[in-house]
Scaffold this active site. Structure first.
Site, PDB file in Angstrom:
ATOM      1  N   HIS A   1       8.762   7.641 -27.239  1.00 31.22           N
ATOM      2  CA  HIS A   1       7.738   8.539 -26.700  1.00 31.22           C
ATOM      3  C   HIS A   1       7.969   9.978 -27.180  1.00 31.22           C
ATOM      4  O   HIS A   1       7.052  10.645 -27.674  1.00 31.22           O
ATOM      5  CB  HIS A   1       7.751   8.468 -25.171  1.00 31.22           C
ATOM      6  CG  HIS A   1       6.814   9.420 -24.506  1.00 31.22           C
ATOM      7  ND1 HIS A   1       5.444   9.265 -24.527  1.00 31.22           N
ATOM      8  CD2 HIS A   1       7.046  10.571 -23.810  1.00 31.22           C
ATOM      9  CE1 HIS A   1       4.875  10.261 -23.875  1.00 31.22           C
ATOM     10  NE2 HIS A   1       5.824  11.068 -23.420  1.00 31.22           N
TER      11      HIS A   1
ATOM     12  N   LYS B   1       8.280  22.523 -14.730  1.00 32.03           N
ATOM     13  CA  LYS B   1       7.450  21.391 -14.301  1.00 32.03           C
ATOM     14  C   LYS B   1       7.131  21.488 -12.818  1.00 32.03           C
ATOM     15  O   LYS B   1       5.993  21.239 -12.396  1.00 32.03           O
ATOM     16  CB  LYS B   1       8.134  20.058 -14.625  1.00 32.03           C
ATOM     17  CG  LYS B   1       7.272  18.893 -14.172  1.00 32.03           C
ATOM     18  CD  LYS B   1       7.178  17.768 -15.123  1.00 32.03           C
ATOM     19  CE  LYS B   1       6.105  16.773 -14.674  1.00 32.03           C
ATOM     20  NZ  LYS B   1       6.139  15.532 -15.407  1.00 32.03           N
TER      21      LYS B   1
ATOM     22  N   ARG C   1       0.820  -1.242   0.000  1.00 29.60           N
ATOM     23  CA  ARG C   1       0.000   0.000   0.000  1.00 29.60           C
ATOM     24  C   ARG C   1       0.838   1.269   0.000  1.00 29.60           C
ATOM     25  O   ARG C   1       0.370   2.345   0.353  1.00 29.60           O
ATOM     26  CB  ARG C   1      -0.972   0.031   1.169  1.00 29.60           C
ATOM     27  CG  ARG C   1      -1.934  -1.137   1.176  1.00 29.60           C
ATOM     28  CD  ARG C   1      -3.126  -0.881   2.078  1.00 29.60           C
ATOM     29  NE  ARG C   1      -3.980  -2.036   2.131  1.00 29.60           N
ATOM     30  CZ  ARG C   1      -3.870  -3.018   3.031  1.00 29.60           C
ATOM     31  NH1 ARG C   1      -2.941  -2.951   3.964  1.00 29.60           N
ATOM     32  NH2 ARG C   1      -4.688  -4.032   2.997  1.00 29.60           N
TER      33      ARG C   1
ATOM     34  N   ARG D   1      -2.137  21.451 -15.003  1.00 30.25           N
ATOM     35  CA  ARG D   1      -1.164  20.383 -15.333  1.00 30.25           C
ATOM     36  C   ARG D   1      -1.453  19.730 -16.679  1.00 30.25           C
ATOM     37  O   ARG D   1      -0.556  19.190 -17.323  1.00 30.25           O
ATOM     38  CB  ARG D   1      -1.126  19.336 -14.212  1.00 30.25           C
ATOM     39  CG  ARG D   1      -0.069  18.287 -14.444  1.00 30.25           C
ATOM     40  CD  ARG D   1       0.238  17.435 -13.236  1.00 30.25           C
ATOM     41  NE  ARG D   1       1.292  16.484 -13.573  1.00 30.25           N
ATOM     42  CZ  ARG D   1       1.931  15.743 -12.704  1.00 30.25           C
ATOM     43  NH1 ARG D   1       1.651  15.820 -11.423  1.00 30.25           N
ATOM     44  NH2 ARG D   1       2.878  14.900 -13.098  1.00 30.25           N
TER      45      ARG D   1
ATOM     46  N   GLU E   1      -3.741  17.229 -11.648  1.00 36.39           N
ATOM     47  CA  GLU E   1      -4.205  17.546 -13.003  1.00 36.39           C
ATOM     48  C   GLU E   1      -5.699  17.837 -13.067  1.00 36.39           C
ATOM     49  O   GLU E   1      -6.455  17.220 -13.806  1.00 36.39           O
ATOM     50  CB  GLU E   1      -3.842  16.403 -13.964  1.00 36.39           C
ATOM     51  CG  GLU E   1      -3.892  16.856 -15.416  1.00 36.39           C
ATOM     52  CD  GLU E   1      -3.288  15.837 -16.386  1.00 36.39           C
ATOM     53  OE1 GLU E   1      -2.122  15.455 -16.204  1.00 36.39           O
ATOM     54  OE2 GLU E   1      -4.010  15.469 -17.312  1.00 36.39           O
TER      55      GLU E   1
ATOM     56  N   GLU F   1      10.465  16.969 -25.189  1.00 39.19           N
ATOM     57  CA  GLU F   1       9.739  17.405 -23.977  1.00 39.19           C
ATOM     58  C   GLU F   1      10.279  18.754 -23.483  1.00 39.19           C
ATOM     59  O   GLU F   1       9.543  19.543 -22.884  1.00 39.19           O
ATOM     60  CB  GLU F   1       9.833  16.343 -22.866  1.00 39.19           C
ATOM     61  CG  GLU F   1       9.243  14.978 -23.225  1.00 39.19           C
ATOM     62  CD  GLU F   1       7.719  14.874 -23.085  1.00 39.19           C
ATOM     63  OE1 GLU F   1       7.029  15.925 -23.018  1.00 39.19           O
ATOM     64  OE2 GLU F   1       7.209  13.729 -23.062  1.00 39.19           O
TER      65      GLU F   1
ATOM     66  N   LYS G   1       3.744  11.191 -11.539  1.00 39.21           N
ATOM     67  CA  LYS G   1       2.865  10.343 -12.351  1.00 39.21           C
ATOM     68  C   LYS G   1       3.561   9.009 -12.551  1.00 39.21           C
ATOM     69  O   LYS G   1       4.716   8.973 -12.988  1.00 39.21           O
ATOM     70  CB  LYS G   1       2.593  10.979 -13.710  1.00 39.21           C
ATOM     71  CG  LYS G   1       1.468  11.986 -13.698  1.00 39.21           C
ATOM     72  CD  LYS G   1       1.091  12.347 -15.122  1.00 39.21           C
ATOM     73  CE  LYS G   1       0.040  13.420 -15.158  1.00 39.21           C
ATOM     74  NZ  LYS G   1      -0.255  13.849 -16.538  1.00 39.21           N
TER      75      LYS G   1
ATOM     76  N   HIS H   1       0.248   9.837 -27.974  1.00 42.21           N
ATOM     77  CA  HIS H   1      -0.082   8.529 -27.393  1.00 42.21           C
ATOM     78  C   HIS H   1      -0.762   7.638 -28.432  1.00 42.21           C
ATOM     79  O   HIS H   1      -0.552   6.419 -28.455  1.00 42.21           O
ATOM     80  CB  HIS H   1      -0.992   8.700 -26.170  1.00 42.21           C
ATOM     81  CG  HIS H   1      -0.261   9.228 -24.963  1.00 42.21           C
ATOM     82  ND1 HIS H   1      -0.911   9.721 -23.855  1.00 42.21           N
ATOM     83  CD2 HIS H   1       1.066   9.336 -24.689  1.00 42.21           C
ATOM     84  CE1 HIS H   1      -0.011  10.096 -22.952  1.00 42.21           C
ATOM     85  NE2 HIS H   1       1.188   9.883 -23.441  1.00 42.21           N
TER      86      HIS H   1
ATOM     87  N   HIS I   1       0.418  15.281 -26.655  1.00 36.96           N
ATOM     88  CA  HIS I   1       0.398  13.897 -26.174  1.00 36.96           C
ATOM     89  C   HIS I   1      -0.853  13.128 -26.601  1.00 36.96           C
ATOM     90  O   HIS I   1      -0.825  11.899 -26.645  1.00 36.96           O
ATOM     91  CB  HIS I   1       0.527  13.853 -24.651  1.00 36.96           C
ATOM     92  CG  HIS I   1       1.932  14.121 -24.173  1.00 36.96           C
ATOM     93  ND1 HIS I   1       2.630  15.271 -24.482  1.00 36.96           N
ATOM     94  CD2 HIS I   1       2.783  13.377 -23.406  1.00 36.96           C
ATOM     95  CE1 HIS I   1       3.826  15.224 -23.915  1.00 36.96           C
ATOM     96  NE2 HIS I   1       3.944  14.100 -23.267  1.00 36.96           N
TER      97      HIS I   1
ATOM     98  N   ASN J   1       0.460  17.963 -21.251  1.00 31.98           N
ATOM     99  CA  ASN J   1       0.128  16.919 -22.226  1.00 31.98           C
ATOM    100  C   ASN J   1       0.051  17.474 -23.641  1.00 31.98           C
ATOM    101  O   ASN J   1      -0.473  16.820 -24.543  1.00 31.98           O
ATOM    102  CB  ASN J   1      -1.204  16.261 -21.851  1.00 31.98           C
ATOM    103  CG  ASN J   1      -1.121  15.576 -20.518  1.00 31.98           C
ATOM    104  OD1 ASN J   1      -0.141  14.902 -20.224  1.00 31.98           O
ATOM    105  ND2 ASN J   1      -2.130  15.776 -19.681  1.00 31.98           N
TER     106      ASN J   1
END
Ligand code: NAD
Ligand code: GLY
Length: 362
Positions: A264, A226, A120, A240, A236, A184, A142, A251, A247, A244
């Site tokens: 990526h 960032k 956990r 935030r 987000e 990036e 993330k 993606h 992206h 993306n």
């Protein structure tokens, strides 16, 4: 060494950036709740950097186990995650064992998700060794694995205790990976830092030549951007999402090509061009800005032409994106270089216009 802070109250943490930081075990040991570390790395990074780091930590009295994963985006999945859990359980790692991610974004995302879920939640430190990981993925918490149908679909927000970015590790990075990381970096200029974009246009040759001063400057400026965004919107809910930019298309390209075929950063580069063209098509972004964006990405040796899957396949792939809300695909768009915003859902016609390469509205 330069140290920035991700300001998240009692979960705030440092980002250390500098040369030779893998020789500074104190940056890691200062954060350990127990003298026990599991280094998660991969088969490419291990022969380069595992032994010296492990040796230095052990010399400080830390019990260290290492888990060497197969390399590649196509291994960012349940099976590899289970390899980590198996090793942690077999080696009786406890709740205060710290997971240390040594590698690029794939290792960081996998190790971070393992840290978020093992017993956990256990402590976690990022030691990024690619440019992309040093400027983006190691910062902000993330973590995720991919699903066959969608990129980063299963994961958690889980912040590290520290990020230790040794810029010397970039010396062994292949050129193609360096360029993917610069994608990036360029993103920060596009979404919120026009002066940085100007700087990148002037200094891209120095970055590609791996001049240490230029790289350090780009990493620090990227991390500063960032860290500011994450501090303001960790989960987000708004701001935030700008990170993306490019992206949603990117993606789709990664999943559509098969994970690992396009890096990526490469998919994001082509995605940023599409998002710029969409912004231009909507009458928001000037053609001259689109030209500058394409030119800088091309100079960085990044792809600026997306693969041709056809509009329907793109829409199907993008339909699995995390930015889909109420079934409508939202995009990050540009008003100008340095100013981005989250759009409402786009119509098929609008998306089709840029995928079909049609010119902007008059
Ligand atoms: P990667 O982790 O696959 O690393 C790229 C390649 O470089 C790999 O083959 C790796 O083994 C190798 N490598 C790593 N360090 C090296 C070194 N110093 N010298 C030589 N080779 C080295 O890819 P990446 O570009 O670092 O990360 C991409 C991943 O990061 C994607 O899965 C993406 O989704 C994720 N990502 C996550 C976030 C986030 O916020 N969590 C942000 C951006 C990207
Ligand atoms: N790379 C996107 C984010 O961290 O939010």
């Amino acid at each position: 060494m330069n140290t920035l802070t991700v300001a998240l109250g009692d979960r705030s943490y440092p980002i250390h950036i500098g040369a030779g930081l893998l020789s500074r075990p104190d940056l890691v040991t200062a954060k350990l709740p127990q003298q026990s570390v599991a280094i998660i790395t991969n088969s490419t990074v291990a022969p380069l950097y595992l032994e010296p780091l492990q040796g230095r930590l052990e010399a400080c009295g830390v019990r260290v186990i290492s888990v060497v994963l197969p390399d590649g985006e196509n291994h960012k999945n349940w099976e590899t995650l289970n390899t980590i859990f198996d090793a942690l359980i077999v080696n009786r790692c406890e709740r205060k064992t710290t997971l240390l991610a040594l590698g690029g974004g794939v290792v960081g995302d996998l190790a971070g998700f393992a840290a978020a879920t093992y017993q956990r939640g256990v402590p976690f430190i990022q030691v990024p060794t690619t440019l992309l990981a040093q400027v983006d993925s190691a910062v902000g918490g993330k973590t995720a694995i991919n699903h066959r149908l969608g990129k980063n679909m299963i994961g958690a927000f889980y912040q590290p205790l520290a990020v230790v970015a040794d810029t010397d590790t970039l010396a062994t990075l292949p050129d193609r990976e360096l360029s993917a990381g610069i994608a990036e970096v360029i993103k920060y200029g596009l979404i919120r830092d026009a002066a940085f974009f100007d700087w990148l246009e002037r200094n891209i040759g120095r970055l590609l030549a791996r001049e240490p001063g230029a790289l350090a400057c780009a990493i620090e400026r990227s991390c500063r951007n960032k860290a500011e965004i994450v501090a303001l919107d960790e989960r987000e809910t708004g701001l935030r999402a700008l990170l993306n930019y490019g992206h949603t298309f990117g993606h789709a390209i990664e999943a559509g090509m098969g994970y690992g075929a396009w890096l990526h950063g490469e998919a994001v580069a082509a995605g940023m061009v599409l998002a710029a063209r969409l912004s231009q098509y909507l009458g928001l972004l000037a053609e001259a800005d689109v030209t500058r964006i394409v030119a800088l990405l091309a100079q960085t040796k990044l792809p600026v032409v997306p693969p041709d899957f056809g509009v329907d396949r793109y829409l199907e792939l993008m339909g699995h994106d995390k930015k889909v809300e109420g079934g409508r695909i939202r995009f990050i768009l540009l008003r100008r270089i340095g100013e981005a915003f989250v759009s409402d859902g786009m119509s098929r016609t609008e998306v089709a216009a840029v995928l079909g390469g049609q010119p902007a509205h008059a």
